[in-house]
Design an enzyme around this catalytic site. Structure first.
Site, PDB file in Angstrom:
ATOM      1  N   ASP A  70       3.692 -10.385  54.006  1.00  0.00           N
ATOM      2  CA  ASP A  70       5.029 -11.005  54.280  1.00  0.00           C
ATOM      3  C   ASP A  70       5.269 -12.031  53.471  1.00  0.00           C
ATOM      4  OD1 ASP A  70       5.740  -8.934  56.326  1.00  0.00           O
ATOM      5  OD2 ASP A  70       4.869 -10.091  57.607  1.00  0.00           O
ATOM      6  N   GLY A 120      -5.316   4.066   1.496  1.00  0.00           N
ATOM      7  CA  GLY A 120      -6.021   3.630   2.169  1.00  0.00           C
ATOM      8  C   GLY A 120      -5.776   2.268   2.955  1.00  0.00           C
ATOM      9  N   ALA A 170       0.879  -1.056  -0.143  1.00  0.00           N
ATOM     10  CA  ALA A 170       0.022  -0.056  -0.022  1.00  0.00           C
ATOM     11  C   ALA A 170       0.693   1.228  -0.185  1.00  0.00           C
ATOM     12  CB  ALA A 170      -0.983  -0.030   1.037  1.00  0.00           C
ATOM     13  N   SER A 171       0.890   2.012  -0.913  1.00  0.00           N
ATOM     14  CA  SER A 171       1.711   3.237  -1.231  1.00  0.00           C
ATOM     15  C   SER A 171       1.045   4.350  -0.485  1.00  0.00           C
ATOM     16  CB  SER A 171       1.738   3.592  -2.570  1.00  0.00           C
ATOM     17  OG  SER A 171       2.447   2.743  -3.515  1.00  0.00           O
ATOM     18  N   ALA A 172       1.722   5.282   0.112  1.00  0.00           N
ATOM     19  CA  ALA A 172       1.524   6.372   0.890  1.00  0.00           C
ATOM     20  C   ALA A 172       0.142   6.843   0.422  1.00  0.00           C
ATOM     21  CB  ALA A 172       2.137   7.577   1.001  1.00  0.00           C
ATOM     22  N   GLY A 173      -0.922   7.016   1.423  1.00  0.00           N
ATOM     23  CA  GLY A 173      -2.210   7.714   0.993  1.00  0.00           C
ATOM     24  C   GLY A 173      -3.341   6.590   0.217  1.00  0.00           C
ATOM     25  N   HIS A 225      12.204  -8.762  60.330  1.00  0.00           N
ATOM     26  CA  HIS A 225      11.315  -8.958  59.098  1.00  0.00           C
ATOM     27  C   HIS A 225      12.422  -9.391  57.696  1.00  0.00           C
ATOM     28  CE1 HIS A 225       7.581  -8.280  60.910  1.00  0.00           C
ATOM     29  NE2 HIS A 225       7.068  -8.494  59.882  1.00  0.00           N
ATOM     30  N   THR A 272      -5.156   1.555   5.936  1.00  0.00           N
ATOM     31  CA  THR A 272      -5.872   0.962   7.193  1.00  0.00           C
ATOM     32  C   THR A 272      -7.374   0.847   6.835  1.00  0.00           C
ATOM     33  OG1 THR A 272      -4.178   2.454   8.328  1.00  0.00           O
ATOM     34  CG2 THR A 272      -6.279   1.816   9.465  1.00  0.00           C
ATOM     35  N   ASP A 281       1.652 -13.228  58.207  1.00  0.00           N
ATOM     36  CA  ASP A 281       1.985 -12.123  58.640  1.00  0.00           C
ATOM     37  C   ASP A 281       2.981 -12.361  59.745  1.00  0.00           C
ATOM     38  OD1 ASP A 281       1.888  -9.275  58.232  1.00  0.00           O
ATOM     39  OD2 ASP A 281       1.116  -9.171  60.093  1.00  0.00           O
TER      40      ASP A 281
END
Length: 1180
Positions: free
Chosen positions: A1075, A29, A24-27, A964, A31, A1088
């Site tokens: 913990d 379409g 698909a070249s630029a522009g 801890h 998408t 804990d």
């Protein structure tokens, strides 16, 4: 390899099976075409029986290469599902492609139902970046899923690479002589410059792997070999120098070059060098080139020099490579990469690209099973931006989607410009050669017919414009909807392409940059001022509007080009914004001044700080005023009062308010202007205020806030999380300046490419040569030319991307000068590409650098009505059209919109902070003063008698933290390191005799049977089945009040609180850490540890006593919070989770009572109340 001629595509009818490549070249379409194919698959509009029933939204895999594109695809697919559903309801669409798709629908109610279901399950869209897809696949495998949870993602590799580079630099140079060090420092003067050079190589794992297999040279040995060569040559020159003059004179050499004076000077300089006592470096006199055999032959009419042996020896000598750079780069790359990998393993890091490697290894080794699992989950795949792939990425999809399984690849190789980020055009071309079904989109829906025809003309004049066999340029058609698109100024239709030609043949690069920047600024000024008057208009889709700032984009290569343009725009009051800029606010000049002012506000009586604050450009006091401060008592008092007032403002209204007051009081105008380099930028100052205001929510102490600011200013840019400056300009009030790379995929009505005539990639770096050599081991001749061709081809693709951004008009700077680049020494392998890419395209691929040739080609292009060549800038353009200045001084602050909304009650809190606010009268009701005294006496007596037991171990928060830490760091299966433990005791100022006691105590905890029915001991836990100190954040959904929590616990007596919670209403986040969380026999438990001192014997920790302590200290509340965290975590990670089947319970271990005695004293076990958890879920 398949030789295929791509066909023009109709996305509504193309057969959907096997591998399909759509270019698909630029522009054109791209998408939109992808969304149409997506809808076809959703509805089963396909020739393949396998997909006739249609696919669910979660079964169609869409993969792209950037997060931005992923988000855009998601929006577009959602939108077009909705649009096509509406078209189906109406049974009509004014969109040509959608109307064609409508004609394929035979059952409209069914189609509408499918699209409605798709809309309802839109959250199940399977659209990922390549890294996101690999992560998803890895999670399908249980082992990999655990691996991902255990490791940490390394989002930014640079800080770690820099740290390692510094380390490498130190140890590498430590063993080198001063002479070798001096040579290496000529290449790189510090670790940063070294890393900048080798980073592209470090990021290419495959090349590093190949490099490890090559034979490495020893840098010290190579140094002495090269020095020996130079010494040998010097000796020969000394022996032969007296004959050189006469030998040269005997030939018919060009006497204008080889004059007597030149010969004498050259020989004397070389002889002086050759007769030096010591040879320590690789310096070779430049005059030696005049005595090369090859050079003399070119400058003489003689067939042969009388005695040519020595002159040929000079040729051989100068052809030798006197450099240690390549060896040093290879050493550095291999060592730094090895150290980097060690750090990754040690710290359990993985990079985003590791996801691709893990995924490829999994698919490759366990091919059939995993591929079938993926195929079942995603029967079809659409890969967008496929030109940005590399070999490993493509192979993943190739392994999964075999034979007739549908794999649609959408790409534009003409826009493959991301080689620096790992994309490999060679991999793309290799993949393309193996795909039979190839198509291309032939209509440009973006640009005007004039722009399309002009670009078609430029690139169609060359048979192979992109220098690569399989990157073909197909001229595209224009859309009828853009037929009326135009750009007019004063009633005159503007050309599609305008070449702004500088006819000066001897112009330098800086002169050209200045000329084109001024010309660009004046054209923009003319267009904008004409637009303000209504004389410059744009027509798109038959809608006419005046030209505005937002219509114009300047496309540049880098930040330096952007700044050059901005300088000239600023002179004409034109605001501009470099969209690619990533200026860290912590590196701005305003940030340091704000720091100095805030330090003075906190210390208004310290003369030094006050003077420094007043010296800033923000407060703008002159030197005379500052010096007079201590002598002028009234001024001193006034100043102190002012700064004290700022402190009051800070306390009452926040730091942003203080900064706003400073701007108003000192009348700071918006000098967002490159001409005012020393003037403060109001928007930067306000952004700093916003950041500090935001940070002050979590750092309440003002001095700590200042320390945070200072740390971010002084820390290396790459070692801190940058905060990028976000300008607050109105959308329509500035000219966009964007880099070519960032402009890809974007469109602008009017574009200007000022610096296209400047050579992009000038020289071939050492790293590029190394990379090329590793990738092309079979190529032995003219390697530099091959690399140049590769770089030149990418430059043509960059030019193509820049040219195709325009909708209506594009102005391009060009010069008649032979080449607009810095003067460089001629390379040994003569460059094939003498000109820049713009001239190469204009000259139809003819590699001539003559001015006449370029002028001829421009004249030919000028005959096309869509192209204009301007060599004399019109007088109307030369006029300075000053754009009206926007009112952005300090008095307009009342209209300034702060980009963040601050909630001053929003805070981080924890269980400990909530329970701190219990009323003192109730907190100690069960312990009277006499009892407390007796307990303290007993404890003191224990220590005096030196009886060392867990009961006599010091109590309090500090020592609880130590216990801890020990439990967090010790292994549940290995012996405890005594040295480490002694070090910890020393840190806490405890007697080393505690070491043995603590070791035995910890072993007792690990081997204690917590549940006789299950024979549960911590020492039996598999290391994969527990997490120590599981940190969590619980966002508070609504305002949290003590009353809410008290009511929840009050209704459940088994969990009721002995003392009511009492604290101010809180909004924000509750943080904490558990913990220990572990899995035992299909159930999950949490632990804990409590180090509370209750009494000096185990009997003190009976179940009755510890239950009292639990209620008194609100540990039951703590357990319910922790249970909520674990419950929520398990719900997210376990399929078909059930509280009753998976939640094992909670333990509180009062560790002072845990020893080898078979007793359950100090061990509290409970199963949390699910009803309380559900109610807490409504709060958190």
């Amino acid at each position: 390899m398949i030789t295929t001629i791509p066909k023009s595509i109709n996305v509504t009818t193309i057969p959907l099976s096997g591998k399909i490549l759509i270019e698909a070249s630029a522009g054109t379409g791209k998408t939109f075409s992808l969304t149409i194919l997506y809808i076809r698959l959703l509805l089963g509009i396909t020739n393949h029986v396998k997909y006739k029933k249609g696919l669910l939204i979660k079964e169609i895999l869409v993969v792209t290469f950037t997060e931005h594109t992923r988000a855009e695809l998601e929006i577009r697919i959602k939108t077009y599902i909705k649009i096509f559903k509406t078209a189906c309801i109406k049974k009509y669409s004014n969109n040509y492609v959608l109307s064609k798709l409508l004609s394929k629908i035979t059952d409209f109610p069914k189609t509408i139902d499918i699209l409605s279901k798709a809309e309802n399950s839109i959250h199940e869209l399977s659209i990922y970046t390549i890294h996101g897809f690999c992560y998803k696949i890895l999670k399908l495998n249980k082992f990999n899923s655990e691996l991902m949870l255990q490791n940490k993602i390394l989002k930014h590799t640079y800080p770690l690479y820099l740290k390692i580079s510094i380390k490498f630099w130190k140890y590498y140079f430590a063993f080198l002589s001063l002479d070798i060090t001096s040579i290496l420092l000529e290449y790189f003067n510090n670790p940063k410059t070294l890393l900048k050079e080798i980073l592209p190589l470090l990021n290419k794992t495959q090349l590093i792997s190949k490099l490890t297999k090559t034979k490495r040279k020893n840098i010290v040995q190579e140094y002495y070999i090269l020095i020996k060569k130079i010494k040998l040559f010097k000796q020969k020159w000394a022996n032969y120098s007296h004959l050189i003059h006469s030998e040269i004179i005997k030939t018919n050499v060009n006497k204008r070059i080889y004059t007597k004076s030149n010969l004498k000077r050259w020989i004397n300089n070389i002889t002086a060098w050759a007769t030096q006592k010591q040879t320590k470096n690789f310096f070779i006199p430049s005059e030696l080139k005049y005595f090369r055999y090859s050079f003399i032959i070119k400058k003489t009419t003689s067939e042969k020099i009388l005695d040519d042996k020595f002159f040929k020896f000079i040729d051989t000598f100068l052809d030798s490579k006197f450099s240690l750079k390549e060896i040093f780069i290879i050493d550095a790359s291999l060592e730094i990469k090895a150290m980097f990998m060690q750090e990754k393993i040690k710290n359990r890091y993985f990079e985003y690209d590791d996801l691709i490697t893990f995924c490829w290894n999994m698919v490759n080794k366990n091919n059939f099973n995993i591929s079938q699992t993926i195929l079942k989950k995603y029967p079809v795949a659409l890969i967008d931006e496929f030109q940005d792939t590399n070999n490993k990425q493509y192979n993943i999809f190739k392994k999964i989607y075999k034979k007739e399984n549908l794999l649609i690849l959408i790409s534009d190789p003409k826009q493959a410009i991301y080689s620096f980020s790992g994309a490999d055009i060679t991999s793309y071309l290799q993949a393309k050669s193996n795909i039979k079904n190839q198509y291309f989109l032939d209509t440009n829906w973006r640009s005007s017919p004039k722009i399309i025809n002009s670009i078609n003309l430029l690139f169609s004049r060359l048979k192979n414009p992109f220098l690569t066999k399989n990157i073909t340029f197909y001229p595209v058609k224009s859309s009828r909807i853009n037929k009326t698109t135009k750009f007019e100024v004063n009633g005159k239709n503007q050309p599609a392409l305008r070449f702004l030609l500088n006819k000066n043949k001897n112009i330098s690069i800086n002169e050209y940059k200045e000329w084109i920047s001024i010309t660009t600024a004046k054209y923009i000024s003319y267009w904008i001022s004409s637009g303000i008057k209504g004389n410059a208009t744009i027509t798109i889709s038959n809608k006419v509007r005046t030209v505005n700032f937002s219509d114009i984009a300047i496309i540049v290569r880098n930040n330096l080009e952007a700044k050059t343009i901005q300088l000239e725009l600023t002179k004409l009051n034109i605001q501009s914004l470099y969209l690619t800029s990533k200026n860290n606010i912590f590196q701005s000049k305003e940030i340091l001044e704000i720091l100095w002012i805030l330090q003075a506000i906190l210390n208004p009586n310290i003369e030094r700080l006050l003077k420094r604050a007043m010296s800033t450009n923000i407060m703008s006091k002159n030197t005379k005023e500052i010096i007079s401060i201590p002598n002028n008592h009234s001024y001193w008092i006034k100043l102190s009062q002012e700064f004290n007032q700022y402190l009051i403002f800070w306390n009452n209204y926040g730091i942003l308010y203080v900064i706003q007051q400073l701007i108003i009081n000192y009348n700071i105008s918006n000098n967002n202007n490159l001409l005012h380099n020393f003037s403060p930028n109001i928007k930067n100052i306000l952004y700093i205020g916003e950041l500090l205001e935001e940070k002050s929510i979590t750092i309440k102490n003002k001095f700590l806030l200042i320390n945070w600011l200072k740390k971010n200013i002084t820390q290396d840019f790459y070692l801190t999380k940058p905060k990028y400056i976000k300008p607050n300009y109105e959308k329509n009030n500035y000219i966009k300046i964007v880099s070519i790379h960032k402009s890809k995929g974007l469109e602008y009505p009017i574009t200007i490419i000022p610096f296209a005539t400047i050579t992009f990639n000038k020289t071939v770096s050492t790293v590029e040569k190394i990379c090329f050599n590793l990738n092309n081991t079979k190529i032995k001749k003219q390697k530099t030319l091959k690399i140049e061709k590769h770089k030149f081809s990418e430059d043509i693709r960059l030019l193509y991307v820049a040219l195709t951004r325009s909708i209506i008009h594009c102005s391009i700077g060009i010069s008649l000068a032979q080449t607009i680049t810095q003067k460089k020494k001629i390379q040994k392998e003569k460059s094939k590409f003498k000109i820049n890419v713009l001239r190469y395209i204009i000259q139809s691929g003819k590699n001539h650098i003559s001015t006449k040739k370029l002028y001829t080609e421009l004249s030919i292009l000028k005959k096309n009505k869509n192209i204009e060549i301007i060599s004399e800038i019109p007088n109307i353009i030369k006029k300075n059209f000053q754009i009206p200045t926007l009112n952005t001084n300090s008095q307009s602050l009342m209209h300034y919109q702060v980009s963040r909304k601050f909630n001053y009650n929003y805070n981080f809190t924890s269980y400990s902070q909530l329970k701190k606010n219990i009323k003192p009268s109730t907190m100690y009701s069960t312990l009277n003063t006499k009892k407390l005294f007796e307990l303290n006496v007993k404890k003191k007596h224990c220590f005096e008698n030196k009886i060392l037991t867990p009961h006599t171990f010091p109590s309090g928060k500090i020592y609880g933290t130590l216990l801890h830490k020990i439990l967090k760091n010790i292994s549940f299966h290995k012996s405890i390191n005594s040295n480490w433990l002694l070090k910890k005791l020393s840190e806490y100022n405890l007697d080393k005799r505690w070491c043995l006691i603590l070791k035995n105590w910890m072993y007792s905890i690990l081997y204690k049977n917590l549940d006789k029915n299950y024979n549960l001991r911590l020492s039996k836990l598999d290391s994969k089945n527990y997490i120590k100190e599981l940190k969590f954040l619980l966002p508070i959904k609504k305002k949290l009040t003590a009353l809410k929590l008290n009511n929840i616990f009050q209704t459940h007596q088994c969990s009721s609180l002995e003392n009511k919670l009492c604290f101010h209403p809180i909004q924000g986040i509750l943080s904490g850490s558990i913990d220990l969380v572990f899995l035992w026999k299909t159930k999950y438990f949490l632990v804990d540890y409590k180090s509370n001192w209750i009494g000096n014997s185990n009997q003190s920790y009976s179940q009755q006593n510890i239950k009292k302590i639990i209620k008194k200290h609100h540990y039951n509340f703590q357990l319910q919070l922790y249970s909520l965290v674990l419950h929520r975590y398990l719900k997210q990670h376990i399929k078909n989770y059930s509280f009753y089947n998976h939640f094992g319970g909670t333990y509180i271990l009062f560790i002072r009572s845990i020893n080898e005695i078979p007793s359950q004293n100090g061990i509290f076990y409970s199963i949390p109340n699910i009803e309380i958890i559900k109610k807490l879920e409504q709060i958190f």
